[in-house]
Each structure stands twice: as structure tokens, then as C-alpha cells.
Design a protein around this motif. Structure first.
Motif, PDB file in Angstrom:
ATOM      1  N   ILE A 380       0.827  -1.206   0.000  1.00 46.60           N
ATOM      2  CA  ILE A 380       0.000   0.000   0.000  1.00 46.60           C
ATOM      3  C   ILE A 380       0.856   1.249   0.000  1.00 46.60           C
ATOM      4  O   ILE A 380       0.542   2.240  -0.681  1.00 46.60           O
ATOM      5  N   HIS A 381       1.971   1.244   0.729  1.00 44.44           N
ATOM      6  CA  HIS A 381       2.891   2.386   0.691  1.00 44.44           C
ATOM      7  C   HIS A 381       3.380   2.646  -0.729  1.00 44.44           C
ATOM      8  O   HIS A 381       3.467   3.803  -1.179  1.00 44.44           O
ATOM      9  N   SER A 382       3.674   1.556  -1.445  1.00 45.05           N
ATOM     10  CA  SER A 382       4.136   1.699  -2.826  1.00 45.05           C
ATOM     11  C   SER A 382       3.042   2.306  -3.698  1.00 45.05           C
ATOM     12  O   SER A 382       3.313   3.203  -4.514  1.00 45.05           O
ATOM     13  N   GLU A 383       1.822   1.833  -3.525  1.00 44.38           N
ATOM     14  CA  GLU A 383       0.697   2.364  -4.307  1.00 44.38           C
ATOM     15  C   GLU A 383       0.413   3.818  -3.940  1.00 44.38           C
ATOM     16  O   GLU A 383       0.131   4.650  -4.811  1.00 44.38           O
ATOM     17  N   LEU A 384       0.475   4.141  -2.654  1.00 41.77           N
ATOM     18  CA  LEU A 384       0.180   5.507  -2.211  1.00 41.77           C
ATOM     19  C   LEU A 384       1.215   6.499  -2.745  1.00 41.77           C
ATOM     20  O   LEU A 384       0.881   7.647  -3.068  1.00 41.77           O
ATOM     21  N   ARG A 385       2.475   6.062  -2.862  1.00 40.69           N
ATOM     22  CA  ARG A 385       3.494   6.945  -3.416  1.00 40.69           C
ATOM     23  C   ARG A 385       3.157   7.321  -4.861  1.00 40.69           C
ATOM     24  O   ARG A 385       3.354   8.466  -5.278  1.00 40.69           O
ATOM     25  N   SER A 386       2.627   6.335  -5.601  1.00 37.69           N
ATOM     26  CA  SER A 386       2.265   6.620  -6.996  1.00 37.69           C
ATOM     27  C   SER A 386       1.008   7.473  -7.091  1.00 37.69           C
ATOM     28  O   SER A 386       0.689   7.991  -8.167  1.00 37.69           O
ATOM     29  N   LEU A 387       0.288   7.628  -5.965  1.00 46.56           N
ATOM     30  CA  LEU A 387      -0.906   8.474  -5.918  1.00 46.56           C
ATOM     31  C   LEU A 387      -0.630   9.776  -5.163  1.00 46.56           C
ATOM     32  O   LEU A 387      -1.547  10.420  -4.662  1.00 46.56           O
ATOM     33  N   TYR A 388       0.644  10.141  -5.077  1.00 48.54           N
ATOM     34  CA  TYR A 388       1.083  11.385  -4.439  1.00 48.54           C
ATOM     35  C   TYR A 388       0.679  11.465  -2.961  1.00 48.54           C
ATOM     36  O   TYR A 388       0.269  12.492  -2.460  1.00 48.54           O
ATOM     37  N   GLU A 390       3.041  10.189  -0.690  1.00 48.21           N
ATOM     38  CA  GLU A 390       4.308   9.618  -0.237  1.00 48.21           C
ATOM     39  C   GLU A 390       4.609   9.891   1.235  1.00 48.21           C
ATOM     40  O   GLU A 390       5.375   9.164   1.862  1.00 48.21           O
ATOM     41  N   LYS A 391       3.987  10.920   1.800  1.00 54.46           N
ATOM     42  CA  LYS A 391       4.207  11.223   3.212  1.00 54.46           C
ATOM     43  C   LYS A 391       3.230  10.493   4.127  1.00 54.46           C
ATOM     44  O   LYS A 391       3.343  10.559   5.348  1.00 54.46           O
ATOM     45  N   THR A 392       2.312   9.814   3.512  1.00 55.81           N
ATOM     46  CA  THR A 392       1.304   9.073   4.284  1.00 55.81           C
ATOM     47  C   THR A 392       1.894   7.755   4.785  1.00 55.81           C
ATOM     48  O   THR A 392       2.570   7.043   4.043  1.00 55.81           O
ATOM     49  N   LYS A 393       1.652   7.459   6.028  1.00 60.28           N
ATOM     50  CA  LYS A 393       2.073   6.187   6.614  1.00 60.28           C
ATOM     51  C   LYS A 393       0.836   5.358   6.933  1.00 60.28           C
ATOM     52  O   LYS A 393      -0.106   5.847   7.561  1.00 60.28           O
ATOM     53  N   PHE A 394       0.879   4.121   6.479  1.00 59.16           N
ATOM     54  CA  PHE A 394      -0.247   3.197   6.648  1.00 59.16           C
ATOM     55  C   PHE A 394       0.224   2.010   7.483  1.00 59.16           C
ATOM     56  O   PHE A 394       1.363   1.572   7.357  1.00 59.16           O
ATOM     57  N   ASP A 395      -0.658   1.511   8.332  1.00 64.13           N
ATOM     58  CA  ASP A 395      -0.277   0.367   9.164  1.00 64.13           C
ATOM     59  C   ASP A 395      -1.481  -0.542   9.383  1.00 64.13           C
ATOM     60  O   ASP A 395      -2.622  -0.066   9.511  1.00 64.13           O
TER      61      ASP A 395
END
Length: 574
Positions: A380-388, A390-395
């Protein structure tokens, strides 16, 4: 994939047939034109909740029909066979009619099915993502099913073993509860069981006795007629001037004729053999006639016995065998009640053993889920980076569920067993550096939820056998470069699955392989909806309209052409 959809007398739709292609198909149009109504119709076709309100005003019924094609080895074909549905040529035609009274009629490949079966088949064909999906993402109790869907292959064996043990434990708990009823109720049950067992034992039944007696009664009841028929048959064959006498005469003449003409020898042997066969049959008939008995006393005894068996059948089963099976169950129940304390002790020991085994499987589920949670977080971190983002942290956080009132004690601990294990799963998020992780439902905005759901769908799309994916305005609340990233992500999903997308974003529309324009118009004082497949030039105009929102100018048309050109470049293989 969904090949064709036909909708009749549904909401503001009079009659509409839409054909779909592979890849990404977008549906655009003015607000209220009927885009979401088409998705609602597909949702009903897949087993969604129906209502008379969907039927067009003044009509008797709404009709929805969809043609789907799956791969030859799709697991849905086997599932359909279990329901008695013929999935010839890997095609599924789903039909649903909703009457003005709110009743539903469901068919799959022409076979009438229940709504539950339609839903099970439909949900394996199409995955619809809309605002309700966003709501489920905000509900922590739904997160465990999302994680389990991601780890389905790794979890499958352990999950099955856990579910089997869990059901066994529940059954044992029921038995213990039943045995823990008050003594008066148990005494009453024991008396009833003893009475029933005595009544069946006194009858001294034997397996299939009723069938044997019925056959014998039939013979005895028709003994005179049977004697007459067999006697007449025998006398027709045997005796002077009877059938065999004439055939014997024919044999003698043929024998003499065959001595003159050799070609008649085979015919002579055939008639001769027939004579001996008929002679044997005549003797068998004679023996059978001599065996027939006329025994009124035996017939009366059989009638009495059958009457007694019929009385027991009314209480305990439709056949003697069923009565005997019932007696066996009653005997077991009675023994359990009479030896209640011993049985309680035995059941408790058995249940404790299952709780121990269940705890082992539950811990194994937790281990697999924690490993999957780490993998899902990274993905999900990888996908979120491609959706701008990148500073979001998911757990993905896994904790133990809260114990329920009757949770058992295993190894000195209260263990909160549930149908899916002992784990509580919740997604946590922080969108700003330095901010602590919080439950996703408390920190995410609408646009962020859209991107997180799209990220999850991007990860899951390769792991599911879904043939079509529908996004119903999942791009709400985003714009600019984020909108472009979402467009590219939706297109990526469409490479592996057919995607239908209702959108208000020109970036998504530009990425489409097929563009459908939904419009509403009036005809004969009634509102109707139509669907048009846009040409290249029409795509430019529609995307320009989506950009400007009001008036299409030459500048917005140039912008639209630029978006289409960029989309074309993006879709070219690297």
C-alpha cells in the motif's frame, strides 16, 4: 467480462442496451442523466436488494439482463454446475425482473434461481466499488476480511482447519447446555424417550419388513386371479390338441421336409428349439400353479401387521428403516440423559481438548496475518506513493479481540474465540509527518479515502477471479496531479480486468479505451435515458466540457486533445 447489458422500464430508463468492450470504459454525462442508475441496475442484476421503486412509473415490471463471458477454467463454472446451471461456452446470462409489487424473479442461463444464488454467482463476476466501499473502509470490523482477502492463499488451509474445530466446539457447547437443563425437564424427556423406545421395541420390526409384507399381501390378495391366469396359460400350451401338440406336429413335418431339402434344415432346428423352450416353460407354469396358496388367515395377519407398522410410521418415520434409525437415536439420547454426569464429564474433557487445538490454529492464523499485514503495508505504501501520498504512513494493526461473556479459558487465559479467529484487525494512518498513527476512520478525508481504496483495489485486483470491476465515482474529492495519478491507476487495473468507471474527471475520461456518454431527454412527456459511444472528435468535446464545466472553448478543446495525447503515450508499452 460483461459483454452486453439490457435494461427495460427501470427508473427513468425506458429501454436501453449497452455493449461493453475490454479494457477501460468510462461513463460520463450531466448530473442526473442516469449514470448511477445504470450501475444500480447492474447491482440489482448481481443480487442487490430490490424494490418496487425501481420500476418505471406506470409499468408492470423492470427487467435487467446481462451477458458475461469467463475463461474456460474459471472456478465459477464448477460453482454453477453445483447449482445445476449449464454454463455452456463459459457464458452466463443473468436476468432479474422486479414487479410493481416488489417481487423478484431471478434466472441464470434460463434456470430459475434464488436471490442468494444470483448474488453468489453475480459477486464472483463483478466487483462494484462506490461510496459504500468507502464506508466499509471506515468500519474497523470490515478490515479483517480485507486482510484475509489479501492473504487468502496462505490462510486457506489453516482457516479451514480452524473453522472445522470451531464448529465442533460449538456443537459440543450445545450438547453441554442441553445436558445442563434442569432435572425436571430432563426427567420428562427421559420418560418420553423410554415410552417411544418401548413402543418401537415391542413391535419387533425387521429391516424392510414393510416392503416384504406388501409384496406378500399383493400375492395373497390376488391368489385366485393369479391361479386362473397361470392355469389357463399352462392349458393353452400343454395337452392333446393344445399349442405344443400343434408345434410338435409342425416339427415332425419340417424334419421330413428337411430330409428332402437341406436348405430347410436351419428352419427345422429353429422351430424344434422353440418347441423344447415352450415345453420347459409349460412345465414351469405347472409347478408355479401347484405352489399358489390360498391362505385367508395369513392375509389377515399381514393386514394387521401392516396396520401396526403404519401406526408407527405416523409417529417415527416414513419407512421401517427410518423408524429403526429413529429408535437408535432415541436410545442414544436416553442413555445420555440417564448417565448425564458421566456424559457431562466426557463432553467437557472433549471440549477442552478442542479448545486447546483451536488455540493452536488461532495462533497460526495470527502468525500468517501478521506476515500478510507487513506485506500489505509495504504494498500500500508503494501504491500511495504513486498516488502522491508519499508522506502518508499506513499500518495494519492486529490485536486480540475482547473476550465475550462465555469465552473459554485455555492455559489459564480467557481466549476470545470467534468464527474468524481471535484477532482484531484495524487500519491505521497518518497523513502528516510527525503526527501519531490514528484509526483510519478518524484521520482520512474523502479524497484520501478514495486513493486508499484505489490503492487496495490495485493490490487485490490481481488476486481475485473477478471478470469486471466497476468504479462508481471513486475519484470524488481529488484534482490536479492526483487526478492524473488516479487515472493512470484505474487504467493499470483495466489491463488485467475489464473496468467500467463513472467519472467527472477529464483525466480519467482521457485514459478510456471506450467512452460512453449518458444523456437524459424528453419524449412524449416522459424522461428517457440514452447511451452513445463517442467518436474521437466527440471525446474531445466531452472532455472539454468536463474541463470547463460550462462552455466549451477552443482553449478547452486544445486542453482535451492534449489530455488524450498524453493518455495515448502513457498506454503505449514501455
Amino acid at each position: 467480462m460483461l459483454i452486453e447489458l439490457t435494461i427495460r422500464q427501470f427508473a427513468i430508463i425506458d429501454e436501453l442496451t449497452v455493449q461493453f468492450e475490454k479494457g477501460l470504459t468510462v461513463l460520463t454525462g450531466e448530473t442526473g442523466a442516469g449514470k448511477s442508475i445504470i450501475i444500480d441496475a447492474i447491482g440489482l442484476l448481481l443480487g442487490g436488494r430490490g424494490s418496487a421503486e425501481y420500476v418505471r412509473h406506470g409499468e408492470k415490471r423492470a427487467e435487467i439482463e446481462g451477458l458475461f463471458i469467463v475463461s474456460d477454467h474459471h472456478p465459477l463454472i464448477k460453482k454453477a454446475e453445483e447449482f445445476g446451471i449449464d454454463a455452456q461456452d463459459s457464458m452466463f446470462i443473468l436476468q432479474r425482473n422486479i414487479t410493481a409489487q416488489g417481487k423478484s424473479i431471478c434466472r441464470i442461463n434460463g434456470k430459475l434461481v434464488t436471490l442468494a444464488i444470483l448474488r453468489e454467482i453475480g459477486q464472483a463476476l463483478v466487483d462494484i466499488h462506490g461510496q459504500h466501499e468507502h464506508q466499509s473502509l471506515m468500519q474497523a470490523e470490515k478490515h479483517i476480511s480485507m486482510l484475509d482477502g489479501y492473504a487468502a492463499q496462505d490462510l486457506a488451509k489453516t482457516q479451514k482447519e480452524y473453522e472445522t474445530l470451531f464448529q465442533q466446539a460449538k456443537q459440543l457447547q450445545k450438547q453441554l447446555l442441553r445436558l445442563s437443563e434442569n432435572d425436571q425437564e430432563l426427567a420428562q424427556k427421559a420418560d418420553l424417550f423410554q415410552y417411544q423406545l418401548d413402543e418401537i421395541d415391542q413391535a419387533k420390526l425387521s429391516p424392510e419388513e414393510d416392503v416384504q409384507l406388501m409384496n406378500e399381501r399383493n400375492k395373497l390378495a390376488h391368489g385366485e386371479k393369479l391361479f386362473s391366469l397361470l392355469q389357463d396359460s399352462y392349458l393353452s400350451l400343454y395337452g392333446e390338441g393344445r399349442g405344443l401338440d400343434f408345434i410338435n406336429n409342425a416339427v415332425s413335418h419340417l424334419e421330413e421336409a428337411a430330409s428332402i431339402d437341406n436348405e430347410l434344415k436351419e428352419l427345422f432346428e429353429s422351430v424344434s428349439n422353440s418347441y423344447y423352450l415352450l415345453e420347459e416353460a409349460a412345465f414351469a407354469l405347472r409347478d408355479r400353479v401347484e405352489q399358489i396358496e390360498f391362505d385367508p388367515a395369513r392375509l389377515e395377519m399381514i393386514e394387521t401387521r401392516l396396520h401396526e407398522i403404519q401406526r408407527l410410521k405416523r409417529k417415527y418415520g416414513e419407512t421401517v428403516d427410518e423408524i429403526l434409525i429413529y429408535a437408535s437415536k432415541v436410545e442414544e439420547e436416553l442413555d445420555t440423559i440417564l448417565h448425564k454426569d458421566d456424559r457431562l464429564s466426557t463432553l467437557q474433557v472433549e471440549l477442552d481438548g478442542i479448545w486447546d487445538d483451536l488455540f493452536v490454529e488461532a495462533k497460526a492464523l495470527t502468525t500468517i496475518r501478521k506476515k500478510a499485514a507487513r506485506q500489505l503495508t509495504e504494498a500500500i505504501h508503494s501504491e500511495l506513493r504513486s498516488l502522491y501520498m508519499e508522506k502518508t504512513k499506513f499500518d495494519v494493526r492486529i490485536t486480540e479481540k475482547h473476550p465475550a461473556k462465555h469465552s473459554p479459558i485455555v492455559n489459564g487465559q480467557v481466549i476470545p474465540f470467534s468464527p474468524d479467529g481471535i484477532d482484531a484487525v484495524e487500519f491505521y494512518l497518518t497523513t502528516n509527518p510527525g503526527e501519531p498513527m490514528k484509526p483510519l476512520s478518524k484521520v482520512a478525508s474523502g479524497g484520501e479515502i478514495s486513493r486508499i481504496m484505489l490503492a487496495i483495489k490495485s493490490i487485490f485486483s490481481d488476486q481475485q477471479g473477478i471478470t469486471s470491476v466497476i468504479f462508481d465515482e471513486v475519484d470524488t474529492g481529488v484534482s490536479g496531479r492526483v487526478a492524473q495519478a488516479i487515472a493512470e491507476k484505474i487504467h493499470m487495473i483495466s489491463i488485467g480486468s475489464q473496468v467500467l468507471c463513472i467519472t467527472h474527471l477529464p483525466q480519467v475520461a482521457a485514459m478510456a479505451d471506450s467512452h460512453l456518454y449518458i444523456q437524459k431527454y424528453e419524449e412524449e412527456d416522459r424522461v428517457k435515458t440514452s447511451v452513445k459511444i463517442l467518436s474521437v472528435e466527440e471525446k474531445v468535446d466531452e472532455i472539454a466540457r468536463m474541463i470547463s464545466g460550462v462552455e466549451v472553448t477552443e482553449l478547452t478543446r486544445e486542453h482535451a486533445k492534449e489530455l488524450l495525447q498524453l493518455a495515448k503515450l502513457h498506454k503505449q508499452p514501455a
